[in-house]
Scaffold this motif. Structure first.
Motif, PDB file in Angstrom:
ATOM      1  N   MET A   1       0.818  -1.208   0.000  1.00 48.19           N
ATOM      2  CA  MET A   1       0.000   0.000   0.000  1.00 48.19           C
ATOM      3  C   MET A   1       0.854   1.261   0.000  1.00 48.19           C
ATOM      4  O   MET A   1       0.470   2.281  -0.556  1.00 48.19           O
ATOM      5  N   TYR A   2       2.008   1.178   0.647  1.00 48.93           N
ATOM      6  CA  TYR A   2       2.961   2.295   0.738  1.00 48.93           C
ATOM      7  C   TYR A   2       4.297   1.813   0.184  1.00 48.93           C
ATOM      8  O   TYR A   2       5.205   1.476   0.939  1.00 48.93           O
ATOM      9  N   PRO A   3       4.454   1.745  -1.148  1.00 48.22           N
ATOM     10  CA  PRO A   3       5.623   1.100  -1.750  1.00 48.22           C
ATOM     11  C   PRO A   3       6.957   1.788  -1.468  1.00 48.22           C
ATOM     12  O   PRO A   3       8.007   1.196  -1.692  1.00 48.22           O
ATOM     13  N   ASP A   4       6.938   3.015  -0.944  1.00 49.37           N
ATOM     14  CA  ASP A   4       8.203   3.660  -0.576  1.00 49.37           C
ATOM     15  C   ASP A   4       8.591   3.364   0.873  1.00 49.37           C
ATOM     16  O   ASP A   4       9.595   3.851   1.363  1.00 49.37           O
ATOM     17  N   MET A   5       7.787   2.533   1.561  1.00 51.02           N
ATOM     18  CA  MET A   5       8.067   2.193   2.954  1.00 51.02           C
ATOM     19  C   MET A   5       8.723   0.817   3.035  1.00 51.02           C
ATOM     20  O   MET A   5       8.109  -0.198   2.736  1.00 51.02           O
ATOM     21  N   PHE A   6       9.985   0.811   3.428  1.00 49.13           N
ATOM     22  CA  PHE A   6      10.746  -0.425   3.575  1.00 49.13           C
ATOM     23  C   PHE A   6      10.567  -0.982   4.984  1.00 49.13           C
ATOM     24  O   PHE A   6      10.542  -0.236   5.959  1.00 49.13           O
ATOM     25  N   PHE A   7      10.478  -2.294   5.091  1.00 50.28           N
ATOM     26  CA  PHE A   7      10.322  -3.002   6.362  1.00 50.28           C
ATOM     27  C   PHE A   7      11.671  -3.164   7.036  1.00 50.28           C
ATOM     28  O   PHE A   7      12.665  -3.440   6.383  1.00 50.28           O
TER      29      PHE A   7
ATOM     30  N   ILE B   1       1.033  -1.537   8.073  1.00 55.27           N
ATOM     31  CA  ILE B   1       1.265  -0.100   8.193  1.00 55.27           C
ATOM     32  C   ILE B   1      -0.092   0.572   8.055  1.00 55.27           C
ATOM     33  O   ILE B   1      -0.896   0.201   7.200  1.00 55.27           O
ATOM     34  N   GLN B   2      -0.337   1.536   8.915  1.00 54.67           N
ATOM     35  CA  GLN B   2      -1.565   2.314   8.762  1.00 54.67           C
ATOM     36  C   GLN B   2      -1.206   3.743   8.391  1.00 54.67           C
ATOM     37  O   GLN B   2      -0.037   4.114   8.439  1.00 54.67           O
ATOM     38  N   GLU B   3      -2.177   4.490   8.035  1.00 60.36           N
ATOM     39  CA  GLU B   3      -1.944   5.811   7.446  1.00 60.36           C
ATOM     40  C   GLU B   3      -1.527   6.854   8.480  1.00 60.36           C
ATOM     41  O   GLU B   3      -2.257   7.796   8.758  1.00 60.36           O
ATOM     42  N   ASP B   4      -0.365   6.688   9.064  1.00 65.69           N
ATOM     43  CA  ASP B   4       0.145   7.714   9.978  1.00 65.69           C
ATOM     44  C   ASP B   4       1.648   7.910   9.777  1.00 65.69           C
ATOM     45  O   ASP B   4       2.395   8.080  10.717  1.00 65.69           O
ATOM     46  N   VAL B   5       2.050   7.862   8.535  1.00 70.41           N
ATOM     47  CA  VAL B   5       3.466   7.989   8.198  1.00 70.41           C
ATOM     48  C   VAL B   5       3.983   9.335   8.702  1.00 70.41           C
ATOM     49  O   VAL B   5       3.432  10.380   8.404  1.00 70.41           O
ATOM     50  N   ARG B   6       5.056   9.299   9.487  1.00 66.50           N
ATOM     51  CA  ARG B   6       5.601  10.503  10.111  1.00 66.50           C
ATOM     52  C   ARG B   6       7.007  10.775   9.605  1.00 66.50           C
ATOM     53  O   ARG B   6       7.913  10.029   9.914  1.00 66.50           O
ATOM     54  N   SER B   7       7.163  11.832   8.867  1.00 67.37           N
ATOM     55  CA  SER B   7       8.499  12.260   8.432  1.00 67.37           C
ATOM     56  C   SER B   7       9.336  11.116   7.889  1.00 67.37           C
ATOM     57  O   SER B   7      10.499  10.971   8.238  1.00 67.37           O
ATOM     58  N   GLY B   8       8.741  10.260   7.079  1.00 67.59           N
ATOM     59  CA  GLY B   8       9.498   9.200   6.435  1.00 67.59           C
ATOM     60  C   GLY B   8       9.579   7.894   7.190  1.00 67.59           C
ATOM     61  O   GLY B   8      10.259   6.981   6.765  1.00 67.59           O
ATOM     62  N   TRP B   9       8.892   7.776   8.329  1.00 67.96           N
ATOM     63  CA  TRP B   9       8.908   6.500   9.043  1.00 67.96           C
ATOM     64  C   TRP B   9       7.575   6.288   9.746  1.00 67.96           C
ATOM     65  O   TRP B   9       6.826   7.225   9.983  1.00 67.96           O
ATOM     66  N   THR B  10       7.301   5.058  10.101  1.00 63.48           N
ATOM     67  CA  THR B  10       6.099   4.697  10.850  1.00 63.48           C
ATOM     68  C   THR B  10       6.337   3.386  11.579  1.00 63.48           C
ATOM     69  O   THR B  10       7.102   2.544  11.092  1.00 63.48           O
ATOM     70  N   PRO B  11       5.713   3.194  12.738  1.00 63.26           N
ATOM     71  CA  PRO B  11       5.796   1.874  13.370  1.00 63.26           C
ATOM     72  C   PRO B  11       5.152   0.822  12.467  1.00 63.26           C
ATOM     73  O   PRO B  11       4.234   1.123  11.704  1.00 63.26           O
TER      74      PRO B  11
END
Length: 139
Positions: free
Chosen positions: A16-22, A106-116
């Motif tokens: 859903m967020y393809p720029d977010m790496f695990f 991941i839920q929709e609360d991406v903060r400054s390039g990162w999220t729990p």
């Protein structure tokens, strides 16, 4: 059962967020994060192909990904944590606790390039699906 991956080194991104790496973790018992600021390679070691069990190991901090059910987040542990990689849609996988509906998302609360990376019952949206891209080489 389709699309079970083999053991190896992977970059894992969220469908859903393809720029977010695990996989960003600093020390033991810290929360795993999704980050668009860079990626963490993850070593997947398949333990049982039939039941789709595997460990996810982050070489940098030398930690295994596991589920902290009290904090509802994916967490880094020093001891191996066996997880289940279930089929999603297409080539995606769901990272879940064995034989439960508790998944990483991941839920929709991406903060400054990162999220729990949260854990809990599978959400309705695609934040629960992960893309595993195999990397050549070793950690």
């Amino acid at each position: 059962m389709s699309n079970m991956i083999s053991s190896g080194l992977y970059n894992i991104t969220n469908a859903m967020y393809p720029d977010m790496f695990f996989g960003g973790v600093l020390t033991s018992n810290d929360t795993c994060i999704g980050s668009s600021l860079g990626y963490a390679m993850v070593q997947v070691d398949v333990k049982d192909e039939d039941t789709r069990l595997a460990t996810l190991y982050i070489p940098g901090p030398e930690l295994y990904v596991g589920f902290n059910m009290e904090g509802h987040v994916a967490t880094g542990y020093t001891d191996p944590q066996v997880l289940q990689l279930s089929s999603g849609y297409g080539d995606t996988l769901v990272i879940q606790q064995q034989n439960t509906d508790e998944v990483c998302y991941i839920q929709e609360d991406v903060r400054s390039g990162w999220t729990p990376i949260y854990v809990g019952p599978a959400p309705e949206d695609d934040g629960k699906y992960w893309i595993f891209d195999k990397v050549d080489g070793e950690y």
